[in-house]
Design a protein around this motif. Structure first.
Motif, PDB file in Angstrom:
ATOM      1  N   HIS A  51       3.876 -52.533  65.368  1.00 24.23           N
ATOM      2  CA  HIS A  51       2.880 -52.088  66.338  1.00 24.23           C
ATOM      3  C   HIS A  51       1.947 -53.270  66.610  1.00 24.23           C
ATOM      4  CE1 HIS A  51      -0.170 -49.610  68.212  1.00 24.23           C
ATOM      5  NE2 HIS A  51       0.634 -48.567  68.106  1.00 24.23           N
ATOM      6  N   PRO A  52       1.509 -53.460  67.845  1.00 23.28           N
ATOM      7  CA  PRO A  52       0.549 -54.543  68.097  1.00 23.28           C
ATOM      8  C   PRO A  52      -0.733 -54.287  67.327  1.00 23.28           C
ATOM      9  CG  PRO A  52       1.422 -53.667  70.171  1.00 23.28           C
ATOM     10  CD  PRO A  52       1.866 -52.731  69.086  1.00 23.28           C
ATOM     11  N   LEU A  53      -1.378 -55.351  66.868  1.00 21.85           N
ATOM     12  CA  LEU A  53      -2.626 -55.223  66.126  1.00 21.85           C
ATOM     13  C   LEU A  53      -3.718 -56.029  66.817  1.00 21.85           C
ATOM     14  CD1 LEU A  53      -1.297 -55.659  62.456  1.00 21.85           C
ATOM     15  CD2 LEU A  53      -1.775 -53.525  63.679  1.00 21.85           C
ATOM     16  N   ALA A  54      -4.894 -55.450  66.913  1.00 20.54           N
ATOM     17  CA  ALA A  54      -6.063 -56.119  67.484  1.00 20.54           C
ATOM     18  C   ALA A  54      -7.281 -55.288  67.102  1.00 20.54           C
ATOM     19  CB  ALA A  54      -5.944 -56.203  69.005  1.00 20.54           C
ATOM     20  N   GLU A  55      -8.477 -55.843  67.250  1.00 25.54           N
ATOM     21  CA  GLU A  55      -9.669 -55.074  66.891  1.00 25.54           C
ATOM     22  C   GLU A  55      -9.749 -53.801  67.729  1.00 25.54           C
ATOM     23  OE1 GLU A  55     -13.370 -57.116  66.595  1.00 25.54           O
ATOM     24  OE2 GLU A  55     -12.478 -58.786  65.477  1.00 25.54           O
ATOM     25  N   GLU A  56     -10.054 -52.704  67.077  1.00 25.89           N
ATOM     26  CA  GLU A  56     -10.167 -51.366  67.677  1.00 25.89           C
ATOM     27  C   GLU A  56      -8.825 -50.774  68.128  1.00 25.89           C
ATOM     28  OE1 GLU A  56     -12.903 -49.930  66.996  1.00 25.89           O
ATOM     29  OE2 GLU A  56     -13.616 -51.869  66.288  1.00 25.89           O
TER      30      GLU A  56
ATOM     31  N   GLN B 136      -5.635 -48.657  67.983  1.00 29.08           N
ATOM     32  CA  GLN B 136      -5.163 -47.492  67.229  1.00 29.08           C
ATOM     33  C   GLN B 136      -3.705 -47.696  66.821  1.00 29.08           C
ATOM     34  OE1 GLN B 136      -5.488 -43.545  68.466  1.00 29.08           O
ATOM     35  NE2 GLN B 136      -7.723 -43.512  68.411  1.00 29.08           N
ATOM     36  N   VAL B 137      -3.368 -47.308  65.620  1.00 27.95           N
ATOM     37  CA  VAL B 137      -1.997 -47.428  65.134  1.00 27.95           C
ATOM     38  C   VAL B 137      -1.531 -46.061  64.638  1.00 27.95           C
ATOM     39  CG1 VAL B 137      -0.472 -48.543  63.465  1.00 27.95           C
ATOM     40  CG2 VAL B 137      -2.374 -49.834  64.465  1.00 27.95           C
ATOM     41  N   THR B 138      -0.459 -45.574  65.243  1.00 27.62           N
ATOM     42  CA  THR B 138       0.096 -44.285  64.851  1.00 27.62           C
ATOM     43  C   THR B 138       1.118 -44.505  63.743  1.00 27.62           C
ATOM     44  OG1 THR B 138      -0.140 -43.625  67.147  1.00 27.62           O
ATOM     45  CG2 THR B 138       1.212 -42.206  65.737  1.00 27.62           C
ATOM     46  N   LEU B 139       1.030 -43.683  62.721  1.00 29.83           N
ATOM     47  CA  LEU B 139       1.931 -43.854  61.577  1.00 29.83           C
ATOM     48  C   LEU B 139       3.214 -43.062  61.754  1.00 29.83           C
ATOM     49  CD1 LEU B 139      -0.607 -43.568  58.631  1.00 29.83           C
ATOM     50  CD2 LEU B 139       0.381 -45.659  59.589  1.00 29.83           C
ATOM     51  N   SER B 140       4.287 -43.595  61.193  1.00 28.04           N
ATOM     52  CA  SER B 140       5.532 -42.834  61.137  1.00 28.04           C
ATOM     53  C   SER B 140       5.407 -41.781  60.040  1.00 28.04           C
ATOM     54  CB  SER B 140       6.705 -43.766  60.830  1.00 28.04           C
ATOM     55  OG  SER B 140       6.616 -44.212  59.490  1.00 28.04           O
ATOM     56  N   ARG B 141       6.353 -40.879  60.018  1.00 25.17           N
ATOM     57  CA  ARG B 141       6.355 -39.839  58.998  1.00 25.17           C
ATOM     58  C   ARG B 141       6.430 -40.434  57.579  1.00 25.17           C
ATOM     59  NH1 ARG B 141       9.381 -34.261  59.775  1.00 25.17           N
ATOM     60  NH2 ARG B 141       9.093 -33.413  57.685  1.00 25.17           N
ATOM     61  N   GLU B 142       7.272 -41.466  57.431  1.00 25.72           N
ATOM     62  CA  GLU B 142       7.422 -42.097  56.110  1.00 25.72           C
ATOM     63  C   GLU B 142       6.126 -42.784  55.682  1.00 25.72           C
ATOM     64  OE1 GLU B 142       9.639 -42.590  58.630  1.00 25.72           O
ATOM     65  OE2 GLU B 142      10.998 -41.070  57.818  1.00 25.72           O
TER      66      GLU B 142
ATOM     67  N   GLU C  18      -7.166 -40.281  60.851  1.00 29.65           N
ATOM     68  CA  GLU C  18      -6.488 -38.985  60.897  1.00 29.65           C
ATOM     69  C   GLU C  18      -5.375 -39.025  59.857  1.00 29.65           C
ATOM     70  OE1 GLU C  18      -4.751 -38.243  64.752  1.00 29.65           O
ATOM     71  OE2 GLU C  18      -3.679 -36.527  63.885  1.00 29.65           O
ATOM     72  N   ALA C  19      -5.384 -38.076  58.937  1.00 32.33           N
ATOM     73  CA  ALA C  19      -4.383 -38.066  57.871  1.00 32.33           C
ATOM     74  C   ALA C  19      -3.669 -36.722  57.852  1.00 32.33           C
ATOM     75  CB  ALA C  19      -5.056 -38.328  56.521  1.00 32.33           C
TER      76      ALA C  19
END
Lengths: 241, 241
Positions: free
Chosen positions: B13-18, B20-26, B59-60
């Protein structure tokens, strides 16, 4: 043309042409039970002192047996006078460090307790057996001694005159390794996974015989550091030159 | 003073300040199920391109979650353009070679089928996951690609222009390693436990870009040879200089 026997066995017994060698129960079990050798089969023997001999099975029993040495097939070959000192970690990785120290060429292996060492106990006999097995498999004619666990502070307080010490310090990352080119005996010290304590690091840096080296810009696990440090030392000062 | 998060996670996933990164199920299972993180917890993220970011759990959930990148805590750092080619061996030792290649700094890991390679199949996805985990643990911001199994003869027939090749040849024992000091990309080739075939060895020695090196006077297992060769290359030509 004669072929080198595939099975190599370390024995605590003098070796010479026509020398009879009596096997222990465990050795007999391995050769005759596990490997299914019978009389007439050939095995290579070494004892860490007399080189390597081709030996022939003359008596094979369930609880013992006898071999007779024929010709010497390799001279005794000693690794450099190098100690490998490391803080024990998880079992598989500790085994790995012992195995690699034998392959890469160390004279003595010393498990070390530092301030941040997690493992306070080792099975010295098991590690020694592991070193013997590694020597049998890698073609070495020497088996390094694996000592009992030593405390680092006590070992440094009683350090042998003249032995140089290369220690791997994460805090040195980026610094180039400069080891004095000397014929002195050496020791390599690999820190625990948690690193050295500040007191230990200060003490090591103050020792006139101690030389800090960096092992690249990435963090290495202790087992990787052991192999990398042995390689670095062997190519710089040891028998890989 | 801020502390670097203990948990490091590789994300595609691209990373930068602010950002958002969505997590996979794993990943959600690992962070929230295994590691028991909750909202507000901090994790370090890297993606092999944008350096390393401190990210906060916003969000968890059981099947997913969201992190938001805060500040960048490390720049992107690339290992030298070095390939590590090796013939797969037993599972634990193959895993070990992959892990060590990541720690010691390789750009690409290529399992190789030689004439004497025993293992004709690999689980590429499993080895790639192992490389990712090694990068997460050793502080690297880059994860080498682990390729599918390549046949050595085909790879050599289609060899990339200009890439130098260091191969480890037991038959060279005693010879000193001399590697040309060049800015070219490199590859290291570790032979199978049974050694190269005569045809392979002849072909390798005839290649103008191939350089045979010896790794000391003792026989090394393939996994030991991989670590020793990577160390030798890194200290001679790589980013350990």
């Amino acid at each position: 043309m004669t072929v080198t026997p595939k099975i190599r066995l370390f024995v605590e017994h003098p070796l010479a042409e026509e020398q009879q060698v009596t096997l222990s129960r465990e050795q007999a079990h391995y050769l005759f039970g596990v490997m299914r050798l019978t009389t007439g089969a050939q095995v290579a023997l070494f004892n860490g002192q007399d080189g390597e001999y081709r030996a022939e099975v003359v008596e094979a029993g369930k609880r013992g047996g006898t071999l007779v040495c024929r010709d010497r097939i390799a001279p005794q070959s000693m690794p450099p006078d190098l100690w490998l000192m490391f803080a024990p970690i998880k079992k598989a990785r500790t085994d790995f460090i012992v195995e690699k120290s034998v392959e890469l060429g160390a004279r003595r292996i010393l498990p070390i307790q530092t301030e941040f060492t997690n493992s306070e106990r080792i099975r010295q006999d098991r590690l020694q057996a592991h070193a013997t097995e590694a020597a049998e498999q890698c073609g070495a004619t020497f088996v390094p001694e694996v000592t009992e666990l030593h405390r680092l502070d006590r070992l440094l307080a009683d350090w042998p005159e003249g032995r140089q010490l290369m220690f791997c310090d994460e805090a040195q990352a980026g610094a180039h390794a400069r080891l004095p080119d000397t014929d002195a005996p050496w020791a390599i010290l690999i820190g625990p996974e948690g690193g050295f304590s500040d007191a230990e690091r200060a003490r090591l840096h103050a020792l006139p015989y101690a030389h800090a080296v960096a092992l690249g810009p990435r963090i290495l696990r202790a087992d990787t550091a052991a192999v990398a440090a042995l390689t670095l030392w062997q190519t710089t000062l040891g028998d890989w030159r």
